[in-house]
Design an enzyme around this catalytic site. Structure first.
Site, mmCIF file in Angstrom:
data_model
loop_
_atom_site.group_PDB
_atom_site.id
_atom_site.type_symbol
_atom_site.label_atom_id
_atom_site.label_comp_id
_atom_site.label_asym_id
_atom_site.label_seq_id
_atom_site.Cartn_x
_atom_site.Cartn_y
_atom_site.Cartn_z
ATOM 1 N N GLU A 273 -30.116 20.037 49.573
ATOM 2 C CA GLU A 273 -29.491 18.925 50.324
ATOM 3 C C GLU A 273 -30.326 18.732 51.576
ATOM 4 O OE1 GLU A 273 -26.999 17.201 49.197
ATOM 5 O OE2 GLU A 273 -26.098 18.486 47.673
ATOM 6 N N CYS B 167 -26.816 13.931 58.290
ATOM 7 C CA CYS B 167 -27.823 13.637 57.256
ATOM 8 C C CYS B 167 -27.639 12.214 56.754
ATOM 9 C CB CYS B 167 -27.729 14.637 56.118
ATOM 10 S SG CYS B 167 -26.063 14.786 55.470
HETATM 11 P P1 NAD Z 1 -33.496 23.154 59.364
HETATM 12 O O1 NAD Z 1 -34.267 22.804 58.143
HETATM 13 O O2 NAD Z 1 -34.244 23.431 60.601
HETATM 14 O O3 NAD Z 1 -32.600 24.469 59.081
HETATM 15 C C1 NAD Z 1 -31.621 24.477 58.074
HETATM 16 C C2 NAD Z 1 -31.371 25.904 57.613
HETATM 17 O O4 NAD Z 1 -32.503 26.350 56.864
HETATM 18 C C3 NAD Z 1 -31.192 26.917 58.758
HETATM 19 O O5 NAD Z 1 -30.183 27.832 58.371
HETATM 20 C C4 NAD Z 1 -32.555 27.601 58.820
HETATM 21 O O6 NAD Z 1 -32.513 28.896 59.335
HETATM 22 C C5 NAD Z 1 -32.948 27.612 57.352
HETATM 23 N N1 NAD Z 1 -34.397 27.659 57.076
HETATM 24 C C6 NAD Z 1 -35.369 26.955 57.696
HETATM 25 N N2 NAD Z 1 -36.561 27.212 57.114
HETATM 26 C C7 NAD Z 1 -36.332 28.097 56.106
HETATM 27 C C8 NAD Z 1 -37.162 28.749 55.141
HETATM 28 N N3 NAD Z 1 -38.482 28.549 55.106
HETATM 29 N N4 NAD Z 1 -36.587 29.593 54.250
HETATM 30 C C9 NAD Z 1 -35.253 29.795 54.265
HETATM 31 N N5 NAD Z 1 -34.409 29.215 55.164
HETATM 32 C C10 NAD Z 1 -34.947 28.363 56.073
HETATM 33 O O7 NAD Z 1 -32.429 21.977 59.574
HETATM 34 P P2 NAD Z 1 -31.457 21.716 60.822
HETATM 35 O O8 NAD Z 1 -32.251 21.237 61.979
HETATM 36 O O9 NAD Z 1 -30.515 22.844 60.985
HETATM 37 O O10 NAD Z 1 -30.582 20.491 60.244
HETATM 38 C C11 NAD Z 1 -30.990 19.165 60.267
HETATM 39 C C12 NAD Z 1 -31.565 18.750 58.928
HETATM 40 O O11 NAD Z 1 -30.662 19.044 57.874
HETATM 41 C C13 NAD Z 1 -31.806 17.250 58.840
HETATM 42 O O12 NAD Z 1 -33.031 17.035 58.191
HETATM 43 C C14 NAD Z 1 -30.637 16.753 58.004
HETATM 44 O O13 NAD Z 1 -30.865 15.542 57.346
HETATM 45 C C15 NAD Z 1 -30.476 17.888 57.053
HETATM 46 N N6 NAD Z 1 -29.150 17.909 56.460
HETATM 47 C C16 NAD Z 1 -29.012 17.489 55.180
HETATM 48 C C17 NAD Z 1 -27.760 17.436 54.598
HETATM 49 C C18 NAD Z 1 -27.585 16.923 53.198
HETATM 50 O O14 NAD Z 1 -26.513 17.123 52.649
HETATM 51 N N7 NAD Z 1 -28.571 16.278 52.600
HETATM 52 C C19 NAD Z 1 -26.635 17.849 55.323
HETATM 53 C C20 NAD Z 1 -26.810 18.299 56.633
HETATM 54 C C21 NAD Z 1 -28.079 18.320 57.195
#
Ligand code: NAD
Length: 508
Positions: free
Chosen positions: A260, A294
């Site tokens: 997601e 998102c």
């Molecule tokens: P982010 O990608 O920085 O982090 C999200 C999660 O992923 C965190 O828990 C982080 O620790 C983990 N993470 C990051 N890199 C990783 C890796 N290489 N391996 C494993 N885990 C890893 O995102 P954010 O800043 O917390 O949230 C914003 C983003 O999330 C936006 O792009 C938004 O669109 C997206 N989002 C999408 C949805 C959806 O349903 N499509 C819902 C909510 C947020």
């Protein structure tokens, strides 16, 4: 702004939710509230060996949980829903303090958790497979759905607890264990949710220990889940960059994934649109949650004949909307999550300027007592044509506006981005609406008519196409991803007819 009591209030809420004091006063992970920028807690990071132990324990718990009848499993989720209902104000307020969302959105996030618990409890009595006509006489063919194993959940900061519940409620009724790594920016609401889960488990009784585990830490702990052979399904919510890092690693070990990822959502406003309704829907979708959903509206594609009217009115809203402490009932736009987010927003606006944009708003708003917080006035960015900056997701309240003449051009513009999460059309013309929803219309996982792009209900499957990752969570038949399917064919006759008329007669 009253800042002195924020840490105290956070600790009071956590204590009420049953989180032990040592969990939020000791540790290396410093938590700041985006409302003031102040430190509100310190949390211990889960060590790698403790995380590994939690994954093993979850696997062990799964081995017994999978044999518990699904309606009994549903009882646990039903009681979890009741615990959440009893604490909606407490947990909702904590969501607001930790993420900076408006209070109504903080409560709304918990309401969404309650809703998915209700949905999943009902589902626990409806998990059902097909019976399929067999081509062979005296044979019966059917599908059976079995629990899958430990489900890993990685979540983003902006829905710090709802995303866990979408996954966990379904995973648990489907007979799985769950290991969760929330965003390192929002560990407090995760600790509180975990405490409520433990409360529900104690009330229900006989729940295997370690069935739902919580790991606190950054991407390195996420990677541990990605690579754990005991985890057959990982549901990861976050940026497309995160998805790009985890997807190949999961593919390498043939694990399933629900990704997601980032969205870049558009609304098309046709000449016949109800402008008052459109204005309200656009305002909430684009500025609500300070553009940090998102599904936030990032692109508005407006018919040339109504462009001036709509944009003039929208500008007035952008210039007058109340940017303030999200705990204040009059506030409509709260803070960005942190300084990085503010910098990304300013960089995107600079790029838009070099693409000859006209920008309304976008500047920093400094509030009394919150000098280290990042409040901004939402930005309305009029562009003469599609530009590179429009094709990227900037996780901040920026709305790019483009003009169109015919619907084909508008649909092409809306689809001309790498992401495919949410989309809307505003029209009173049934042909335009149906064209938008048709196979040659919007290419997104969510396509709405006369509703904004943000604010989905849990009853429908949630997720998006292209760089949004293709995952589906929540309602409809999303549960199927959390189970493994076995096709069973049973011969209750005395002959052994082979499929497709194949013969293989041996001497008896
Ligand atoms: P982010 O990608 O920085 O982090 C999200 C999660 O992923 C965190 O828990 C982080 O620790 C983990 N993470 C990051 N890199 C990783 C890796 N290489 N391996 C494993 N885990 C890893 O995102 P954010 O800043 O917390 O949230 C914003 C983003 O999330 C936006 O792009 C938004 O669109 C997206 N989002 C999408 C949805 C959806 O349903 N499509 C819902 C909510 C947020």
């Amino acid at each position: 702004m009253n800042t002195g009591t924020l840490q105290h209030e956070t600790h009071t809420l956590l204590a009420r939710l049953g989180v032990p004091e040592s969990s939020y006063t000791q540790g290396d992970l410093v938590v700041h509230s985006p409302i003031t920028g102040q430190e509100i807690a310190r949390v211990a990071v889960t060590t790698e060996s403790a995380a590994q132990h939690a994954i093993d324990a979850a696997h062990h718990a799964f081995l017994s949980w999978r044999t518990v009848p699904a309606p009994r499993r549903g009882e646990l989720v039903r009681v979890l829903g009741e615990e959440l209902r009893a604490e909606i104000e407490t947990l909702g307020r904590l969501v607001t303090i930790e993420t900076g969302k408006l209070l109504s959105e903080g409560f709304g996030e918990v309401q969404e958790m309650i809703d998915i618990c209700v949905f999943a409890a009902g589902l626990s009595r409806q998990l059902a497979g097909l019976t399929i006509a067999s081509e062979r006489p005296h044979h019966r063919m059917m599908e059976t759905w079995h629990p899958l194993g430990v489900v890993g959940v990685i979540s983003a900061f902006n829905f710090p607890v709802a995303v866990w519940s979408w996954n966990a409620a379904l995973a648990l009724v489907c007979g799985n264990a769950v290991v969760w790594k929330p965003s390192e920016k929002t560990p407090l609401t995760a600790l509180a949710t975990h405490a409520l889960f433990e409360r529900a488990a104690a009330k229900v009784g006989n729940i295997p220990s370690g069935l739902a585990a919580l790991l606190i830490g950054d991407a390195r702990l996420g990677e541990l889940l990605v690579d754990a052979p005991q985890i057959p399904l990982l549901s990861a919510t976050g940026s497309t960059a995160m998805g790009r890092a985890v997807a190949p690693r999961l593919a390498k070990r043939f694990a399933r994934s629900i990704l997601e990822l980032g969205g870049n959502n558009a609304a098309i406003v046709c000449a016949s649109a109800d402008i008052d309704l459109t204005l309200r829907a656009v305002a909430f979708s684009a500025m609500g949650t300070a553009g940090q959903r998102c599904t936030s509206l990032r692109r508005l594609i407006v018919h040339e004949t109504i462009y001036d009217d709509l944009i003039t009115r929208l500008k007035r809203v952008y210039l007058s909307v109340v940017v303030n402490d999200p705990r204040d009932r009059n506030t409509l736009v709260g803070p960005l999550i942190d300084a990085r987010s503010f910098t990304a927003m300013q960089q995107a606006l600079d790029q838009a300027r070099s693409a000859e944009a006209t920008i309304t708003g976008g500047e920093r708003v400094i509030l009394d007592g919150a000098a280290t917080a990042f409040y901004v006035r939402p930005a309305l960015v009029e562009l003469p044509a599609q530009a590179d900056v429009v094709r990227r997701e900037t996780f901040a309240p920026i709305l790019y506006v483009l003009k169109f003449r015919d619907l084909n051009e508008a649909i092409a513009l809306q689809n001309d981005v790498p992401q495919g999460l949410s989309s809307s059309i505003f029209t009173l013309n049934v042909r335009e609406a149906e064209r938008f929803l048709s196979a040659s219309g919007s290419d997104c996982g969510i396509a709405n008519v006369n509703i904004g792009t943000s604010g989905a209900e849990i009853g429908g499957a949630f997720g998006g196409e292209k760089e949004t990752g293709g995952g589906r969570e929540s309602g409809s038949d999303a549960w199927k991803q959390y189970m493994r399917r076995a096709t069973n064919t049973i011969n209750y006759g005395t002959d052994l007819p082979l499929a497709q008329g194949v013969t293989f007669d041996i001497e008896k």
